[in-house]
Write a protein that holds these residues in place. Sequence first.
Motif: not given
Length: 212
Positions: A33-34, A39-41, A84-94, A161-163
């Motif tokens: 999030r910016i 930005l998303i791969s 849904e999560r304003p506290d989250v800026n990065v999401v990683l699916h691995f 998935v983690v954030c």
Amino acid sequence: MITEEHIQEFISQAHRCGDARLTICSSGNLSWRIGEQALISGTGSWVPSLRRENVAICNIADGQSLNGVKPSMESGFHLGILRERPDVNVVLHFQSEYATVIACMKNRPTNFNVTAEIPCHVGTEIPVVPYYRPGSKELAAGVVEAMRDHNSVLLAKHGQVVCGKDFDEAFERAMFFEMACRIMVQSGGAYDVLTPAEIDDLETYVLGKKTK
């Protein structure tokens, strides 16, 4: 608002995930999030060797790509979590090695608290999202719902998935998630977990920080 420096940092963090073998080839995806955009791969891109032309710039509100790059097929849950999560800026699916082994088990563990790092950083409970086709609306909805009040989830027969508030927090959660799963698999199931009292006692260690 999104600058070239942002894009280069995003690419660097994607390569970091690949170097740690959290993602291989075209598995996994990453978002950041910016402001009101993310930005998303890009779809089909290789996170470990992500290139600038494979970085999508999307509106978080409606998912529209602003630079003509099609975002990952899993952008539905990336954007849903960010909304849904304003506290989250990065999401990683691995799809790291040992965590994915557990995701594919018939009788998978339900308690991952094998070391203090798990309740402190990954979460005392890790929900499991049932299998849905990758990229489907059902999967996106399931992940977003599970992550309303958790920071880490397991996707049955798929991955994880983690954030986090930033790249370091998301990366740390993913690495400790994988560490716990490695311990569980390599022990052949002969592992122990922290008791509820031991987990409660950790609140002193982490200065009252609450994990999800």
